[in-house]
Design an enzyme around this catalytic site. Sequence first.
Site, PDB file in Angstrom:
ATOM      1  N   MET A   1       0.849  -1.200   0.000  1.00 40.21           N
ATOM      2  CA  MET A   1       0.000   0.000   0.000  1.00 40.21           C
ATOM      3  C   MET A   1       0.879   1.244   0.000  1.00 40.21           C
ATOM      4  O   MET A   1       0.426   2.338   0.375  1.00 40.21           O
ATOM      5  CB  MET A   1      -0.934  -0.012   1.207  1.00 40.21           C
ATOM      6  CG  MET A   1      -1.905  -1.195   1.161  1.00 40.21           C
ATOM      7  SD  MET A   1      -3.388  -0.946   2.125  1.00 40.21           S
ATOM      8  CE  MET A   1      -2.720  -0.716   3.751  1.00 40.21           C
TER       9      MET A   1
ATOM     10  N   GLN B   1       5.914 -11.524   7.321  1.00 46.29           N
ATOM     11  CA  GLN B   1       5.484 -12.207   8.547  1.00 46.29           C
ATOM     12  C   GLN B   1       4.911 -11.207   9.558  1.00 46.29           C
ATOM     13  O   GLN B   1       4.135 -11.577  10.427  1.00 46.29           O
ATOM     14  CB  GLN B   1       6.673 -12.971   9.145  1.00 46.29           C
ATOM     15  CG  GLN B   1       6.430 -13.634  10.493  1.00 46.29           C
ATOM     16  CD  GLN B   1       5.385 -14.737  10.435  1.00 46.29           C
ATOM     17  OE1 GLN B   1       5.111 -15.285   9.356  1.00 46.29           O
ATOM     18  NE2 GLN B   1       4.800 -15.060  11.572  1.00 46.29           N
TER      19      GLN B   1
ATOM     20  N   GLY C   1      10.876  -2.843   5.465  1.00 45.58           N
ATOM     21  CA  GLY C   1      10.111  -4.099   5.445  1.00 45.58           C
ATOM     22  C   GLY C   1       9.671  -4.424   4.025  1.00 45.58           C
ATOM     23  O   GLY C   1       9.912  -5.528   3.516  1.00 45.58           O
ATOM     24  N   HIS C   2       9.051  -3.442   3.365  1.00 44.32           N
ATOM     25  CA  HIS C   2       8.645  -3.634   1.965  1.00 44.32           C
ATOM     26  C   HIS C   2       9.873  -3.917   1.093  1.00 44.32           C
ATOM     27  O   HIS C   2       9.843  -4.784   0.217  1.00 44.32           O
ATOM     28  CB  HIS C   2       7.973  -2.377   1.409  1.00 44.32           C
ATOM     29  CG  HIS C   2       6.756  -1.933   2.144  1.00 44.32           C
ATOM     30  ND1 HIS C   2       6.726  -0.794   2.910  1.00 44.32           N
ATOM     31  CD2 HIS C   2       5.513  -2.462   2.215  1.00 44.32           C
ATOM     32  CE1 HIS C   2       5.520  -0.629   3.424  1.00 44.32           C
ATOM     33  NE2 HIS C   2       4.757  -1.631   3.026  1.00 44.32           N
TER      34      HIS C   2
HETATM   35  P1  AMP Z   1       1.401  -2.936   3.497  1.00 46.97           P
HETATM   36  O1  AMP Z   1       1.958  -1.893   2.579  1.00 46.97           O
HETATM   37  O2  AMP Z   1       1.353  -2.525   4.915  1.00 46.97           O
HETATM   38  O3  AMP Z   1       0.129  -3.551   2.991  1.00 46.97           O
HETATM   39  O4  AMP Z   1       2.468  -4.108   3.475  1.00 46.97           O
HETATM   40  C1  AMP Z   1       2.862  -4.700   2.266  1.00 46.97           C
HETATM   41  C2  AMP Z   1       3.640  -5.948   2.588  1.00 46.97           C
HETATM   42  O5  AMP Z   1       4.790  -5.614   3.343  1.00 46.97           O
HETATM   43  C3  AMP Z   1       2.845  -6.957   3.414  1.00 46.97           C
HETATM   44  O6  AMP Z   1       3.096  -8.271   2.927  1.00 46.97           O
HETATM   45  C4  AMP Z   1       3.401  -6.762   4.785  1.00 46.97           C
HETATM   46  O7  AMP Z   1       3.302  -7.913   5.600  1.00 46.97           O
HETATM   47  C5  AMP Z   1       4.840  -6.442   4.478  1.00 46.97           C
HETATM   48  N1  AMP Z   1       5.463  -5.747   5.602  1.00 46.97           N
HETATM   49  C6  AMP Z   1       4.972  -4.669   6.252  1.00 46.97           C
HETATM   50  N2  AMP Z   1       5.793  -4.340   7.287  1.00 46.97           N
HETATM   51  C7  AMP Z   1       6.804  -5.241   7.274  1.00 46.97           C
HETATM   52  C8  AMP Z   1       7.954  -5.443   8.089  1.00 46.97           C
HETATM   53  N3  AMP Z   1       8.234  -4.656   9.120  1.00 46.97           N
HETATM   54  N4  AMP Z   1       8.764  -6.483   7.783  1.00 46.97           N
HETATM   55  C9  AMP Z   1       8.498  -7.295   6.741  1.00 46.97           C
HETATM   56  N5  AMP Z   1       7.418  -7.152   5.928  1.00 46.97           N
HETATM   57  C10 AMP Z   1       6.585  -6.141   6.193  1.00 46.97           C
END
Ligand code: AMP
Length: 287
Positions: A30, A149, A36-37
């Site tokens: 998003m 995760q 993380g991303h």
């Molecule tokens: P989001 O943009 O929040 O929908 O996250 C996109 C992807 O990044 C999802 O698969 C999340 O689980 C992953 N994600 C978000 N935060 C982290 C993090 N701190 N470590 C690893 N993956 C993450």
Amino acid sequence: MRTLRTVGEVRAALREARRAERVIGLVPTMGALHDGHLSLIRRARDTCDEVVVSLFVNPAQFDQATDLKAYPRDEARDAALGAAAGADLLFAPDLAEVYPPGFATTVHVGAVTETLEGVHRGAGHFEGVATVVTKLLNIVGPDVAFFGQKDAQQALVIRRLVRDLDLPVRIEVCPTIREPDGLALSSRNVHLRGADRERALALRDALAAAEASLGAGERDAGVLRAAALAAMRERGVEPDYLELVRTDDLSPVTRVDGEVLVAVAASVGSTRLIDNTILNANGQPGG
Ligand code: AMP
């Protein structure tokens, strides 16, 4: 890296790669990209021939209008970071491309959505996630899709959806990336102001306390949970939930034998945070 706006553009851009049987990887996000991303994008870069990153703030998975409105957005920054991490294509559709007028279909995953985040955010949250992820998988047609995760329940929901609907994709779940002090990276961390940034360590402390107690030989889930709860309360934070559950179906456990997921959520100030770890009675903690 090319930025694409429509389903047709994505299909056309990947036609040759698919014909040549190149391995296509998808990283759904998003936006508001952080390490993380980027770890997911780098993992895709290392293991796939074509790396597609999607950037779409999906209104259907937000249960609070204020959370949706406050969600950080900066496509130019995300595009630069995504490209530097190795993305080939950025799929950044507008709302009407994903939900055209008359859109009326929802993907509902049962069982694993009915606990933890499903209770606290309502059934609509995981329906929103499952529906948009199904669409992204159908639009991109990746061989592998990468998830974090950090959102353990979401990863499980997606694994279930892929298995139940026979979607031809492998789901890879990558480790949680943290700040040096242990706070799990999240796009919402930018909203943590002043003392709340410190109080947010309550989630990390809870998981660390459960790990320490397990390391000291404790196996009773109630006792491990109490240790985790006490650690959170030391920082003045009450969890929305703090549960020890099976990693495969999220049902509650009374003892830790093998692997158990400790999942926690709490609001710190007005910022809602989640985190988790996997306790392993036979080895090292992970997650
Ligand atoms: P989001 O943009 O929040 O929908 O996250 C996109 C992807 O990044 C999802 O698969 C999340 O689980 C992953 N994600 C978000 N935060 C982290 C993090 N701190 N470590 C690893 N993956 C993450």
